[in-house]
Write a protein that holds these residues in place. Structure first.
Motif, PDB file in Angstrom:
ATOM      1  N   THR A   5      15.608   0.509   1.169  1.00 20.60           N
ATOM      2  CA  THR A   5      14.937  -0.266   2.201  1.00 20.60           C
ATOM      3  C   THR A   5      13.447  -0.288   1.891  1.00 20.60           C
ATOM      4  O   THR A   5      12.932   0.583   1.173  1.00 20.60           O
ATOM      5  N   PRO A   6      12.687  -1.281   2.416  1.00 21.52           N
ATOM      6  CA  PRO A   6      11.241  -1.328   2.166  1.00 21.52           C
ATOM      7  C   PRO A   6      10.523  -0.039   2.563  1.00 21.52           C
ATOM      8  O   PRO A   6       9.638   0.430   1.854  1.00 21.52           O
ATOM      9  N   ALA A   7      10.915   0.525   3.715  1.00 17.29           N
ATOM     10  CA  ALA A   7      10.258   1.748   4.174  1.00 17.29           C
ATOM     11  C   ALA A   7      10.536   2.910   3.220  1.00 17.29           C
ATOM     12  O   ALA A   7       9.630   3.696   2.896  1.00 17.29           O
ATOM     13  N   ARG A   8      11.790   3.015   2.764  1.00 11.25           N
ATOM     14  CA  ARG A   8      12.133   4.100   1.838  1.00 11.25           C
ATOM     15  C   ARG A   8      11.419   3.899   0.500  1.00 11.25           C
ATOM     16  O   ARG A   8      10.952   4.857  -0.111  1.00 11.25           O
ATOM     17  N   ARG A   9      11.348   2.653   0.070  1.00 13.32           N
ATOM     18  CA  ARG A   9      10.659   2.365  -1.192  1.00 13.32           C
ATOM     19  C   ARG A   9       9.184   2.744  -1.096  1.00 13.32           C
ATOM     20  O   ARG A   9       8.613   3.353  -2.019  1.00 13.32           O
ATOM     21  N   ALA A  10       8.543   2.404   0.014  1.00 13.89           N
ATOM     22  CA  ALA A  10       7.139   2.764   0.211  1.00 13.89           C
ATOM     23  C   ALA A  10       6.971   4.286   0.232  1.00 13.89           C
ATOM     24  O   ALA A  10       6.018   4.828  -0.345  1.00 13.89           O
ATOM     25  N   ARG A  11       7.928   4.990   0.871  1.00 14.13           N
ATOM     26  CA  ARG A  11       7.866   6.444   0.921  1.00 14.13           C
ATOM     27  C   ARG A  11       7.974   7.041  -0.465  1.00 14.13           C
ATOM     28  O   ARG A  11       7.253   7.985  -0.824  1.00 14.13           O
ATOM     29  N   GLN A  12       8.852   6.516  -1.270  1.00 14.87           N
ATOM     30  CA  GLN A  12       9.002   7.000  -2.644  1.00 14.87           C
ATOM     31  C   GLN A  12       7.732   6.744  -3.457  1.00 14.87           C
ATOM     32  O   GLN A  12       7.317   7.590  -4.270  1.00 14.87           O
ATOM     33  N   ALA A 130       4.515  -1.304  -3.007  1.00 15.46           N
ATOM     34  CA  ALA A 130       4.759  -1.922  -1.698  1.00 15.46           C
ATOM     35  C   ALA A 130       3.428  -2.175  -1.012  1.00 15.46           C
ATOM     36  O   ALA A 130       2.454  -1.432  -1.205  1.00 15.46           O
ATOM     37  N   ALA A 131       3.374  -3.214  -0.210  1.00  9.27           N
ATOM     38  CA  ALA A 131       2.111  -3.625   0.409  1.00  9.27           C
ATOM     39  C   ALA A 131       1.502  -2.551   1.296  1.00  9.27           C
ATOM     40  O   ALA A 131       0.286  -2.510   1.490  1.00  9.27           O
ATOM     41  N   SER A 132       2.323  -1.651   1.834  1.00  6.58           N
ATOM     42  CA  SER A 132       1.810  -0.640   2.760  1.00  6.58           C
ATOM     43  C   SER A 132       1.281   0.610   2.075  1.00  6.58           C
ATOM     44  O   SER A 132       0.591   1.426   2.708  1.00  6.58           O
ATOM     45  N   VAL A 133       1.564   0.782   0.787  1.00  4.80           N
ATOM     46  CA  VAL A 133       1.258   2.051   0.120  1.00  4.80           C
ATOM     47  C   VAL A 133      -0.244   2.320   0.045  1.00  4.80           C
ATOM     48  O   VAL A 133      -0.738   3.370   0.497  1.00  4.80           O
ATOM     49  N   MET A 134      -1.014   1.426  -0.522  1.00  2.11           N
ATOM     50  CA  MET A 134      -2.433   1.684  -0.705  1.00  2.11           C
ATOM     51  C   MET A 134      -3.196   1.715   0.621  1.00  2.11           C
ATOM     52  O   MET A 134      -4.092   2.555   0.792  1.00  2.11           O
ATOM     53  N   PRO A 135      -2.877   0.828   1.597  1.00  2.51           N
ATOM     54  CA  PRO A 135      -3.548   0.976   2.894  1.00  2.51           C
ATOM     55  C   PRO A 135      -3.332   2.356   3.519  1.00  2.51           C
ATOM     56  O   PRO A 135      -4.255   2.943   4.079  1.00  2.51           O
ATOM     57  N   ILE A 136      -2.106   2.861   3.418  1.00  2.00           N
ATOM     58  CA  ILE A 136      -1.826   4.199   3.955  1.00  2.00           C
ATOM     59  C   ILE A 136      -2.655   5.241   3.218  1.00  2.00           C
ATOM     60  O   ILE A 136      -3.276   6.120   3.827  1.00  2.00           O
ATOM     61  N   ALA A 137      -2.673   5.143   1.884  1.00  3.18           N
ATOM     62  CA  ALA A 137      -3.418   6.115   1.080  1.00  3.18           C
ATOM     63  C   ALA A 137      -4.908   6.081   1.406  1.00  3.18           C
ATOM     64  O   ALA A 137      -5.568   7.122   1.481  1.00  3.18           O
ATOM     65  N   ARG A 138      -5.457   4.894   1.613  1.00  2.00           N
ATOM     66  CA  ARG A 138      -6.885   4.768   1.921  1.00  2.00           C
ATOM     67  C   ARG A 138      -7.202   5.316   3.310  1.00  2.00           C
ATOM     68  O   ARG A 138      -8.221   5.991   3.493  1.00  2.00           O
ATOM     69  N   VAL A 139      -6.349   5.011   4.268  1.00  2.00           N
ATOM     70  CA  VAL A 139      -6.579   5.511   5.631  1.00  2.00           C
ATOM     71  C   VAL A 139      -6.528   7.038   5.657  1.00  2.00           C
ATOM     72  O   VAL A 139      -7.383   7.696   6.271  1.00  2.00           O
ATOM     73  N   VAL A 140      -5.551   7.604   4.983  1.00  2.27           N
ATOM     74  CA  VAL A 140      -5.440   9.062   4.938  1.00  2.27           C
ATOM     75  C   VAL A 140      -6.661   9.664   4.237  1.00  2.27           C
ATOM     76  O   VAL A 140      -7.169  10.715   4.632  1.00  2.27           O
ATOM     77  N   LEU A 141      -7.142   8.977   3.206  1.00  2.00           N
ATOM     78  CA  LEU A 141      -8.330   9.461   2.499  1.00  2.00           C
ATOM     79  C   LEU A 141      -9.559   9.422   3.404  1.00  2.00           C
ATOM     80  O   LEU A 141     -10.355  10.379   3.430  1.00  2.00           O
ATOM     81  N   VAL A 142      -9.722   8.320   4.130  1.00  2.00           N
ATOM     82  CA  VAL A 142     -10.865   8.219   5.050  1.00  2.00           C
ATOM     83  C   VAL A 142     -10.816   9.349   6.072  1.00  2.00           C
ATOM     84  O   VAL A 142     -11.831   9.986   6.384  1.00  2.00           O
ATOM     85  N   ARG A 143      -9.633   9.618   6.606  1.00  2.00           N
ATOM     86  CA  ARG A 143      -9.492  10.697   7.584  1.00  2.00           C
ATOM     87  C   ARG A 143      -9.786  12.050   6.959  1.00  2.00           C
ATOM     88  O   ARG A 143     -10.421  12.909   7.583  1.00  2.00           O
TER      89      ARG A 143
END
Length: 232
Positions: A5-12, A130-143
């Motif tokens: 699934t897209p969510a699982r792929r992004a998690r991987q 996946a489109a969500s991967v880098m936004p998540i990584a950047r947000v976590v980095l900012v935090r």
């Protein structure tokens, strides 16, 4: 085998990114230190060893990777607490190493930039993320970096308050000791004046006796002896 699934792929893919960051840890830390060395406003870094420079940052990067891998809110919360604790300890260590607060904040900025560049290079090399991967990584980095700055600043504030309180206590102690010394000196002077008055009285009496022409020799000798004794 069914497709992910897209969510699982992004998690991987987030897990793969965390693994990449762990594999490149030493290079990232080296680049961070080099960027600090080039910053004339971070002069203290040149006086400490590589191990001292890295301090709690490897543990902070562990927490960052844990947050990228977190599969639920509880795991993310635990990783965030780990980040916060290590950031506070990093601020304390920098204080003990002689950094001023501005130097510490600038180092956080350099770390943020080094990690951000690493993320951008990874994204450029992995076009099928996946489109969500880098936004998540950047947000976590900012935090990560925002919390690091806040916790370090808080620890600096706590240490400054503790240092100020210690100085006040030292001043109060010095004033107490000075007051005690002044009291002792006053008591000593009062005792000295009392003794001096007694001595002067004896000498005055002896002088009065000696001025008597009709005084017997024995009495005169006794008065002279008392006068000499009280003059020393």
């Amino acid at each position: 085998m069914p497709h992910s699934t897209p969510a699982r792929r992004a998690r991987q893919q987030l897990d793969a990114l965390a693994h990449h960051l762990h594999q490149e840890r030493e290079r990232i830390l080296r680049l961070w230190q080099e960027s600090g060395d080039l910053d004339p406003e971070v002069a203290t870094a040149a006086r400490i060893s590589r191990t001292q420079f890295n301090d709690n940052i490897p543990q902070l990067l562990d927490a960052y990777e844990h947050r990228l891998r977190a599969e639920d809110r509880d795991e993310a919360k635990a990783a965030r607490g780990e980040q916060r604790d290590n950031a506070g300890e990093h601020g304390l260590t920098r204080w003990q190493q002689g950094y001023d607060q501005r130097e510490t904040m600038r180092e956080w900025g350099h770390l943020h930039l080094c990690l951000l560049r690493e993320l951008e290079q990874y994204a450029a090399a992995h076009r099928r993320l996946a489109a969500s991967v880098m936004p998540i990584a950047r947000v976590v980095l900012v935090r990560l970096c925002a919390e690091g700055v806040c916790e370090s600043a808080t620890r600096y504030s706590q240490m400054q308050q503790a240092e100020a309180a210690a100085r006040v206590q030292d001043l109060q102690r010095a004033l107490h000791e000075l007051s005690a010394f002044e009291r002792e000196r006053g008591e000593f002077l009062r005792a000295a004046v009392h003794d001096l008055r007694g001595t002067v009285g004896v000498i005055s009496s002896a002088s009065a006796i000696l001025s008597n022409d009709a005084l017997e020799d024995a009495t005169r000798s006794q008065a002279v002896g008392e006068q000499r004794e009280n003059a020393h």
